[in-house]
Scaffold this motif. Structure first.
Motif, short mmCIF file in Angstrom:
data_model
loop_
_atom_site.label_atom_id
_atom_site.label_comp_id
_atom_site.label_asym_id
_atom_site.label_seq_id
_atom_site.Cartn_x
_atom_site.Cartn_y
_atom_site.Cartn_z
N GLY A 15 2.37 -7.63 3.03
CA GLY A 15 2.09 -6.28 1.47
C GLY A 15 3.59 -5.30 2.20
N VAL A 16 2.85 -4.16 1.47
CA VAL A 16 3.90 -3.06 1.86
C VAL A 16 3.23 -1.72 2.63
CG1 VAL A 16 5.60 -1.19 1.11
CG2 VAL A 16 5.81 -3.48 0.09
N GLU A 17 3.62 -1.37 3.53
CA GLU A 17 2.51 -0.38 4.44
C GLU A 17 2.76 1.29 4.13
OE1 GLU A 17 0.35 0.88 8.44
OE2 GLU A 17 3.27 -0.09 8.65
N GLU A 18 2.42 1.89 3.91
CA GLU A 18 2.91 2.97 3.00
C GLU A 18 2.79 4.08 3.83
OE1 GLU A 18 2.68 5.82 -0.80
OE2 GLU A 18 2.60 4.36 -1.13
N THR A 42 2.40 15.19 -2.45
CA THR A 42 3.53 14.99 -2.01
C THR A 42 4.34 16.26 -1.36
OG1 THR A 42 5.25 15.44 -4.29
CG2 THR A 42 3.67 13.21 -4.04
N VAL A 43 5.15 15.53 -0.31
CA VAL A 43 6.20 17.23 0.49
C VAL A 43 7.21 16.33 0.78
CG1 VAL A 43 5.11 16.02 2.19
CG2 VAL A 43 5.99 18.50 2.31
N ALA A 44 8.26 16.74 0.55
CA ALA A 44 10.16 15.88 0.63
C ALA A 44 10.00 16.50 2.00
CB ALA A 44 10.60 17.07 0.52
N ARG A 55 2.16 12.50 0.30
CA ARG A 55 2.94 11.07 -0.48
C ARG A 55 4.57 11.50 0.06
NH1 ARG A 55 -0.64 10.17 -4.40
NH2 ARG A 55 1.24 11.41 -5.17
N PRO A 56 5.14 11.28 1.48
CA PRO A 56 6.73 11.89 1.26
C PRO A 56 7.08 11.32 -0.02
CG PRO A 56 6.43 10.50 3.32
CD PRO A 56 4.98 10.35 2.36
N ALA A 87 -1.55 5.40 0.92
CA ALA A 87 -1.46 7.45 1.25
C ALA A 87 -2.62 7.83 0.48
CB ALA A 87 -0.30 7.64 1.08
N ARG A 88 -3.08 8.45 0.35
CA ARG A 88 -3.48 9.78 -0.62
C ARG A 88 -3.56 10.74 -0.10
NH1 ARG A 88 -6.34 7.60 3.08
NH2 ARG A 88 -8.28 8.23 4.65
N THR A 89 -3.62 11.51 -0.84
CA THR A 89 -3.84 13.49 -0.90
C THR A 89 -6.02 13.58 -0.20
OG1 THR A 89 -2.44 14.17 -2.28
CG2 THR A 89 -4.28 15.50 -1.47
N CYS A 90 -6.17 14.28 0.61
CA CYS A 90 -7.49 14.07 1.03
C CYS A 90 -7.87 15.02 1.96
CB CYS A 90 -8.26 12.81 1.65
SG CYS A 90 -7.40 12.54 3.62
#
Length: 310
Positions: free
Chosen positions: A164-167, A185-187, A260-261, A299-302
């Motif tokens: 699977g894909v890891e974020e 998100t953040v750049a 999340r980037p 990935a999550r905002t927490c």
């Protein structure tokens, strides 16, 4: 009429034994909607309701009380069949050597190892950990393990099974000015003037951080370099600097925020062997593929109080 599956019968028995859809879903490692869907499918297959949901419990209907003993008997017979097959396949006792990069042993392996222990208590797991995917691949090629788990190996000639894909996520302290943004998100360019919580040289995640920051047009200076991968999100949450981590290694309770980037940073994980795997290795890889929590939504905002890469 559809025939009930063993999985559906297992779900029914687990709901009855735990007395709760919530506890049953946790024990079965499935979501509540998935559990409810399978229970509805089972009720459709047998032709009537089996459970009555009460405010604080569940109760068997008359049909449920009639079906439950047969469900238990079918599961017991299936387990006897599995024991016979495991003895024939060598899954009753022995040892399996698994090699993994540090972040995999922190993130996706613990629940898999716990399930393996319950299912195959006689088959011991010897875990070998490596800081970099190149070292993992070299160790696997040298015969130091039966199965390797890490990023997809370049140029590998043996069997490979993608998991699977890891974020990845950026970790910031809870009081960081960027922590409360609604986008989640953040750049990386927004963090170009920060000193980072970095990884020690030789850790593949150090290479990954440098790689993606370079692509964003800057080099990430290190406020501190951590030898232990598990320490990085904790140090970032403590305010020593931002960190880039696989989202699944972050502990469930820590003082910090995950963003999340943008654009996302992801990698594909795989299990691989040198030659065609034996039945024990296949069984472990099957369990790993079913339970490994490596999905793009990881990935999550927490905010909670209380080449390739490793």
């Amino acid at each position: 009429m559809a025939v009930p599956t063993l999985r559906q019968l297992e779900y029914l028995v687990t709901v009855v034994d735990t007395g709760s859809f919530t506890r049953a879903a946790e024990q079965l490692h499935v979501t509540q909607p998935a559990l409810s869907h399978q229970m509805r499918a089972l009720e459709s297959a047998v032709g009537g309701p089996l459970l009555e949901r009460l405010p604080r419990a569940v109760r068997l209907t008359p049909m449920g009380r009639a079906v439950l003993p047969h469900a238990r008997a079918a599961l017991a017979e299936a387990e006897r069949l599995h024991r016979v097959a495991r003895r024939a396949a060598g899954l009753e006792e022995g040892e399996l050597e698994v090699a993994a990069i540090y972040s995999v042993s922190l993130g996706i392996l613990p629940p898999v190892l716990r399930s393996w222990r319950r299912r195959h208590p006689g088959v011991r797991i010897r875990l070998r950990e490596y800081p970099h995917a190149d070292l993992l691949q070299a160790a696997m090629a040298a015969g130091r393990a039966d199965l390797a788990v890490g990023p997809v190996p370049a140029g590998w000639e043996g069997p490979i099974r993608e998991l699977g894909v890891e974020e990845f996520a950026v970790v910031l302290p809870a009081d960081d000015p960027l922590a409360g943004r609604s986008t989640g998100t953040v750049a990386l360019t927004e963090l170009a003037d920060r000193a980072w919580v970095h990884y020690a040289p030789g850790n593949g995640l150090a290479d990954l951080l440098d790689q993606f920051c370079t692509q964003a047009g800057f080099h990430p200076p290190a406020a501190i370099r951590a030898e232990q991968t598990s320490a990085v999100p904790l140090l970032a949450a403590a305010g020593l600097g931002p960190a880039l981590v696989p989202a699944n290694i972050v502990p469930p309770h820590f003082d910090g925020v995950l963003l999340r980037p943008d654009p996302p940073i992801r990698r594909t994980l795989a299990a691989y062997t040198r030659t065609r795997p034996d039945p024990v290795t296949v069984a472990f890889a099957d369990l790993l593929a079913r339970q490994a929590r490596v999905d793009p939504g990881a990935a999550r905002t927490c905010r909670v109080s209380g080449g390739d890469q490793a």
